[in-house]
Design a protein around this motif. Structure first.
Motif, PDB file in Angstrom:
ATOM      1  N   ARG A  45      -8.548 -22.911 -40.589  1.00 35.87           N
ATOM      2  CA  ARG A  45      -9.544 -22.314 -39.677  1.00 35.87           C
ATOM      3  C   ARG A  45      -9.012 -22.278 -38.250  1.00 35.87           C
ATOM      4  NH1 ARG A  45     -14.840 -25.663 -41.734  1.00 35.87           N
ATOM      5  NH2 ARG A  45     -14.461 -25.357 -43.946  1.00 35.87           N
ATOM      6  N   VAL A  46      -8.372 -23.375 -37.852  1.00 34.83           N
ATOM      7  CA  VAL A  46      -7.821 -23.417 -36.496  1.00 34.83           C
ATOM      8  C   VAL A  46      -6.736 -22.350 -36.358  1.00 34.83           C
ATOM      9  CG1 VAL A  46      -6.466 -24.805 -34.877  1.00 34.83           C
ATOM     10  CG2 VAL A  46      -8.382 -25.840 -36.087  1.00 34.83           C
ATOM     11  N   HIS A  47      -5.918 -22.221 -37.395  1.00 39.44           N
ATOM     12  CA  HIS A  47      -4.866 -21.206 -37.348  1.00 39.44           C
ATOM     13  C   HIS A  47      -5.449 -19.805 -37.247  1.00 39.44           C
ATOM     14  CE1 HIS A  47      -2.509 -18.118 -39.525  1.00 39.44           C
ATOM     15  NE2 HIS A  47      -1.588 -18.514 -38.682  1.00 39.44           N
ATOM     16  N   ARG A  48      -6.441 -19.531 -38.067  1.00 37.54           N
ATOM     17  CA  ARG A  48      -7.062 -18.197 -38.092  1.00 37.54           C
ATOM     18  C   ARG A  48      -7.660 -17.857 -36.720  1.00 37.54           C
ATOM     19  NH1 ARG A  48     -10.316 -18.691 -43.021  1.00 37.54           N
ATOM     20  NH2 ARG A  48     -11.921 -19.570 -41.696  1.00 37.54           N
ATOM     21  N   LEU A  49      -8.350 -18.833 -36.167  1.00 39.88           N
ATOM     22  CA  LEU A  49      -8.979 -18.614 -34.864  1.00 39.88           C
ATOM     23  C   LEU A  49      -7.916 -18.459 -33.779  1.00 39.88           C
ATOM     24  CD1 LEU A  49     -11.593 -18.537 -33.182  1.00 39.88           C
ATOM     25  CD2 LEU A  49     -11.455 -21.025 -33.016  1.00 39.88           C
ATOM     26  N   ALA A  50      -6.915 -19.324 -33.813  1.00 35.08           N
ATOM     27  CA  ALA A  50      -5.857 -19.270 -32.793  1.00 35.08           C
ATOM     28  C   ALA A  50      -5.101 -17.942 -32.888  1.00 35.08           C
ATOM     29  CB  ALA A  50      -4.899 -20.442 -32.967  1.00 35.08           C
ATOM     30  N   TYR A  51      -4.851 -17.505 -34.111  1.00 38.27           N
ATOM     31  CA  TYR A  51      -4.160 -16.216 -34.266  1.00 38.27           C
ATOM     32  C   TYR A  51      -5.053 -15.070 -33.779  1.00 38.27           C
ATOM     33  CZ  TYR A  51      -1.660 -12.268 -36.117  1.00 38.27           C
ATOM     34  OH  TYR A  51      -1.003 -11.079 -36.203  1.00 38.27           O
ATOM     35  N   GLY A  52      -6.340 -15.179 -34.076  1.00 39.29           N
ATOM     36  CA  GLY A  52      -7.278 -14.139 -33.627  1.00 39.29           C
ATOM     37  C   GLY A  52      -7.305 -14.014 -32.114  1.00 39.29           C
ATOM     38  N   ILE A  53      -7.145 -15.141 -31.442  1.00 35.53           N
ATOM     39  CA  ILE A  53      -7.187 -15.117 -29.973  1.00 35.53           C
ATOM     40  C   ILE A  53      -5.826 -14.735 -29.386  1.00 35.53           C
ATOM     41  CG2 ILE A  53      -7.489 -16.553 -27.905  1.00 35.53           C
ATOM     42  CD1 ILE A  53      -9.617 -18.144 -29.514  1.00 35.53           C
ATOM     43  N   THR A  54      -4.763 -15.335 -29.917  1.00 27.60           N
ATOM     44  CA  THR A  54      -3.444 -15.104 -29.305  1.00 27.60           C
ATOM     45  C   THR A  54      -2.729 -13.877 -29.861  1.00 27.60           C
ATOM     46  OG1 THR A  54      -2.299 -16.481 -30.947  1.00 27.60           O
ATOM     47  CG2 THR A  54      -3.120 -17.594 -28.962  1.00 27.60           C
ATOM     48  N   ARG A  55      -3.056 -13.488 -31.075  1.00 26.70           N
ATOM     49  CA  ARG A  55      -2.409 -12.374 -31.798  1.00 26.70           C
ATOM     50  C   ARG A  55      -0.915 -12.624 -31.985  1.00 26.70           C
ATOM     51  NH1 ARG A  55      -7.031 -10.600 -33.371  1.00 26.70           N
ATOM     52  NH2 ARG A  55      -5.912  -8.894 -34.344  1.00 26.70           N
ATOM     53  N   ASN A  56      -0.545 -13.875 -32.094  1.00 24.32           N
ATOM     54  CA  ASN A  56       0.877 -14.205 -32.183  1.00 24.32           C
ATOM     55  C   ASN A  56       1.037 -15.451 -33.057  1.00 24.32           C
ATOM     56  OD1 ASN A  56       3.232 -15.936 -31.152  1.00 24.32           O
ATOM     57  ND2 ASN A  56       3.691 -13.944 -30.232  1.00 24.32           N
ATOM     58  N   GLN A  57       1.845 -15.341 -34.111  1.00 22.89           N
ATOM     59  CA  GLN A  57       1.966 -16.453 -35.063  1.00 22.89           C
ATOM     60  C   GLN A  57       2.595 -17.691 -34.438  1.00 22.89           C
ATOM     61  OE1 GLN A  57       0.549 -17.001 -37.748  1.00 22.89           O
ATOM     62  NE2 GLN A  57       0.510 -15.270 -39.164  1.00 22.89           N
ATOM     63  N   ALA A  58       3.591 -17.490 -33.602  1.00 23.60           N
ATOM     64  CA  ALA A  58       4.251 -18.652 -32.986  1.00 23.60           C
ATOM     65  C   ALA A  58       3.265 -19.387 -32.071  1.00 23.60           C
ATOM     66  CB  ALA A  58       5.485 -18.202 -32.201  1.00 23.60           C
ATOM     67  N   ASP A  59       2.498 -18.626 -31.313  1.00 24.83           N
ATOM     68  CA  ASP A  59       1.502 -19.256 -30.439  1.00 24.83           C
ATOM     69  C   ASP A  59       0.421 -19.943 -31.271  1.00 24.83           C
ATOM     70  OD1 ASP A  59       2.757 -18.478 -28.147  1.00 24.83           O
ATOM     71  OD2 ASP A  59       1.518 -16.709 -27.806  1.00 24.83           O
ATOM     72  N   ALA A  60       0.034 -19.284 -32.355  1.00 23.80           N
ATOM     73  CA  ALA A  60      -1.009 -19.874 -33.211  1.00 23.80           C
ATOM     74  C   ALA A  60      -0.519 -21.196 -33.787  1.00 23.80           C
ATOM     75  CB  ALA A  60      -1.381 -18.896 -34.326  1.00 23.80           C
ATOM     76  N   GLU A  61       0.741 -21.233 -34.184  1.00 24.57           N
ATOM     77  CA  GLU A  61       1.277 -22.483 -34.749  1.00 24.57           C
ATOM     78  C   GLU A  61       1.288 -23.592 -33.694  1.00 24.57           C
ATOM     79  OE1 GLU A  61       5.041 -22.206 -36.728  1.00 24.57           O
ATOM     80  OE2 GLU A  61       4.923 -24.290 -37.413  1.00 24.57           O
ATOM     81  N   GLU A  62       1.681 -23.236 -32.493  1.00 22.55           N
ATOM     82  CA  GLU A  62       1.679 -24.251 -31.428  1.00 22.55           C
ATOM     83  C   GLU A  62       0.266 -24.775 -31.178  1.00 22.55           C
ATOM     84  OE1 GLU A  62       3.671 -23.546 -27.732  1.00 22.55           O
ATOM     85  OE2 GLU A  62       5.298 -22.469 -28.732  1.00 22.55           O
ATOM     86  N   VAL A  63      -0.705 -23.875 -31.225  1.00 22.83           N
ATOM     87  CA  VAL A  63      -2.094 -24.293 -31.014  1.00 22.83           C
ATOM     88  C   VAL A  63      -2.519 -25.252 -32.127  1.00 22.83           C
ATOM     89  CG1 VAL A  63      -4.506 -23.525 -30.989  1.00 22.83           C
ATOM     90  CG2 VAL A  63      -2.780 -22.249 -29.696  1.00 22.83           C
ATOM     91  N   VAL A  64      -2.212 -24.890 -33.366  1.00 22.35           N
ATOM     92  CA  VAL A  64      -2.607 -25.748 -34.490  1.00 22.35           C
ATOM     93  C   VAL A  64      -1.993 -27.134 -34.315  1.00 22.35           C
ATOM     94  CG1 VAL A  64      -2.457 -26.087 -36.984  1.00 22.35           C
ATOM     95  CG2 VAL A  64      -2.849 -23.796 -36.083  1.00 22.35           C
ATOM     96  N   GLN A  65      -0.711 -27.163 -34.011  1.00 23.08           N
ATOM     97  CA  GLN A  65      -0.049 -28.471 -33.857  1.00 23.08           C
ATOM     98  C   GLN A  65      -0.646 -29.247 -32.691  1.00 23.08           C
ATOM     99  OE1 GLN A  65       4.212 -27.947 -33.759  1.00 23.08           O
ATOM    100  NE2 GLN A  65       4.301 -27.335 -35.907  1.00 23.08           N
ATOM    101  N   ASP A  66      -0.865 -28.564 -31.579  1.00 22.38           N
ATOM    102  CA  ASP A  66      -1.427 -29.251 -30.404  1.00 22.38           C
ATOM    103  C   ASP A  66      -2.821 -29.801 -30.696  1.00 22.38           C
ATOM    104  OD1 ASP A  66       0.849 -28.667 -29.026  1.00 22.38           O
ATOM    105  OD2 ASP A  66      -0.013 -27.058 -27.808  1.00 22.38           O
ATOM    106  N   VAL A  67      -3.619 -29.012 -31.418  1.00 23.58           N
ATOM    107  CA  VAL A  67      -4.984 -29.461 -31.729  1.00 23.58           C
ATOM    108  C   VAL A  67      -4.945 -30.731 -32.561  1.00 23.58           C
ATOM    109  CG1 VAL A  67      -7.037 -28.921 -33.125  1.00 23.58           C
ATOM    110  CG2 VAL A  67      -6.126 -27.219 -31.535  1.00 23.58           C
ATOM    111  N   PHE A  68      -4.089 -30.758 -33.573  1.00 22.75           N
ATOM    112  CA  PHE A  68      -4.066 -31.931 -34.451  1.00 22.75           C
ATOM    113  C   PHE A  68      -3.392 -33.133 -33.787  1.00 22.75           C
ATOM    114  CE2 PHE A  68      -5.493 -28.873 -37.483  1.00 22.75           C
ATOM    115  CZ  PHE A  68      -6.345 -29.619 -38.273  1.00 22.75           C
ATOM    116  N   LEU A  69      -2.406 -32.863 -32.958  1.00 24.33           N
ATOM    117  CA  LEU A  69      -1.800 -33.983 -32.231  1.00 24.33           C
ATOM    118  C   LEU A  69      -2.819 -34.583 -31.266  1.00 24.33           C
ATOM    119  CD1 LEU A  69       1.804 -32.633 -31.489  1.00 24.33           C
ATOM    120  CD2 LEU A  69       1.162 -34.525 -33.018  1.00 24.33           C
ATOM    121  N   ARG A  70      -3.614 -33.720 -30.661  1.00 16.00           N
ATOM    122  CA  ARG A  70      -4.640 -34.217 -29.737  1.00 16.00           C
ATOM    123  C   ARG A  70      -5.702 -35.000 -30.504  1.00 16.00           C
ATOM    124  NH1 ARG A  70      -7.200 -31.080 -24.666  1.00 16.00           N
ATOM    125  NH2 ARG A  70      -8.901 -32.510 -24.273  1.00 16.00           N
TER     126      ARG A  70
END
Lengths: 225, 104
Positions: A45-70
Motif C-alpha cells: 500500500r505504501v508503495h502504491r501510494l508513493a508511486y502514485g504521488i511520485t510517479r517514479n519507481q526509484a523514488d517510491a522504493e526510497e519512500v517505502v524504505q524510509d517509512v519502514f525504517l522510521r
C-alpha cells in the motif's frame, strides 16, 4: 440507479485492528515475525501510494524504505493515538510529497478549466454531444485500453498535490473520507470538496477524449435509461 | 427509470426553478453539487427524492452521474501498481538486517 458507493472501508478495518497492543509490543520487542506481518500488510500500500504521488519507481522504493525504517526507529514513541495504518500512511504521504517537490516534470492542470460550467438558470453549459455523452457502459477491455489508462494517469499526474493525494487515498486506497482527513490532518469537508472537484475534472477529460473519438468508444449519445 | 427524450437545457430553464422557501426542484448545478453525497448515501430522504426526481427528467445529469461514477472506478483500476517482488525482497533484507543489528 447508482447509489450507495460510499463505504466504510475494508482497509479501514485493518487500519484499526492493527493497533492491537500485541503487535506494537512485538514490534518494540524486535519480533521479526511481527515486522514481516506489518510489511506484508502495509508495504504494497505504501508503495502504491508513493508511486502514485511520485510517479517514479526509484523514488517510491526510497519512500517505502524510509517509512519502514522510521517505523522501526520510532515504534517506541508510538503512542497509539491514531491507528498504526493512519500513522504509516501519513508518513508515506509526507515523504512522497517531499520527493516529488523539486522534481515536477508535469505541468499542473488548472482544475477550473476542467470543471463543469453552468448557465445562470443552473443548466450545464456545453454542446449536445458532450452533455449527453455516456461512455459508462463501454466494455471493460475497451475502457481500459492503453489510451484511456494514459489519459487517467496523465490527468492524475497533472493534478495539484493536495487534490491528487486525496484522490489516491479515496479512490485507489479506498479509505473513507474520515480516514483520509485524519491522515492529512484536514477536515472531512475539505477532503470531500477536493475529491469531488478532482473526480469532476477527470470525468470531463475522459468524456472529452471519448466524444472527440480518441477514446475507446465514441460517446453513446442515446437517452439514458 | 423511464425512457424519455433527452432533456437538454432550454432557454428558460423553468423546469428547475425553485418555488417558495423550500426547494421543490433541483437544477443541474444543484444536482452535481450533491453528487458525491448521493453516491455515498449520505443525503437525507427529501434530498434523495429531489435528486432522483431531477435525474428522472434529465438525460444530461443521468449521463453525468454514470460517467462520474465510472471515472471514480477507473482511478482504482488504472492506478493500482503492484510492488515489484525484488523491491519487496530488498525491503525485507534491509529491515531484517537492521533488526539483527539492534542491541539486545
Amino acid at each position: 440507479m447508482l447509489a450507495g458507493s460510499g463505504h466504510s472501508t475494508a482497509l479501514g478495518a485493518t487500519m484499526h485492528t492493527d493497533t492491537t497492543a500485541s503487535l506494537i509490543d512485538r514490534l518494540r520487542g524486535g519480533d521479526a515475525v511481527a515486522l514481516e506481518e506489518v510489511m506484508e500488510q502495509f508495504a504494497p500500500r505504501v508503495h502504491r501510494l508513493a508511486y502514485g504521488i511520485t510517479r517514479n519507481q526509484a523514488d517510491a522504493e526510497e519512500v517505502v524504505q524510509d517509512v519502514f525504517l522510521r517505523l522501526f526507529r520510532k515504534i517506541d514513541a508510538f503512542e497509539g493515538r491514531s491507528a498504526l495504518g493512519t500513522w504509516i500512511y501519513r508518513i508515506a504521504v509526507n515523504m512522497a510529497l517531499i520527493k516529488r517537490r523539486g522534481k515536477r516534470a508535469t505541468l499542473e492542470v488548472l482544475l477550473e478549466d476542467h470543471l463543469p460550467t453552468f448557465r445562470d438558470d443552473g443548466h450545464r453549459e456545453g454542446d449536445r454531444a458532450m452533455l449527453l455523452a455516456d461512455w459508462s457502459d463501454t466494455p471493460e477491455d475497451q475502457v481500459l485500453s492503453n489510451e484511456t489508462r494514459e489519459t487517467v494517469r496523465r490527468m492524475i499526474a497533472s493534478l495539484p498535490d493536495h487534490y491528487r493525494v486525496v484522490l489516491l487515498l479515496r479512490d485507489m486506497e479506498e479509505l473513507s473520507n474520515e480516514e483520509t482527513a485524519e491522515i492529512l490532518d484536514d477536515t472531512v469537508a475539505s477532503v470531500k470538496s477536493r475529491l469531488h472537484r478532482a473526480r469532476m475534472a477527470l470525468r470531463e477529460q475522459l468524456t472529452s477524449s471519448f466524444v472527440l473519438g480518441r477514446g475507446p468508444a465514441t460517446a453513446n449519445a442515446a437517452p439514458a435509461h | 427509470m423511464s425512457h424519455t427524450e433527452p432533456h437538454l437545457p432550454g432557454p428558460e430553464g423553468t423546469r428547475h426553478e425553485r418555488h417558495g422557501a423550500g426547494v421543490s426542484h433541483l437544477t443541474c448545478r444543484d444536482l452535481i453539487g450533491l453528487l458525491l453525497d448521493y453516491l455515498e448515501a449520505t443525503l437525507d430522504e427529501d434530498s434523495v427524492a429531489l435528486f432522483e426526481r431531477h435525474l428522472a427528467d434529465c438525460a444530461p445529469c443521468r449521463a453525468y452521474l454514470r460517467t462520474y461514477d465510472r471515472s471514480r472506478q477507473l482511478i482504482g483500476q488504472v492506478e493500482r501498481v503492484d510492488m515489484p517482488v525484488e523491491m519487496r525482497d530488498r525491503l525485507r533484507d534491509l529491515l531484517l538486517g537492521r533488526l539483527d543489528s539492534r542491541p539486545s
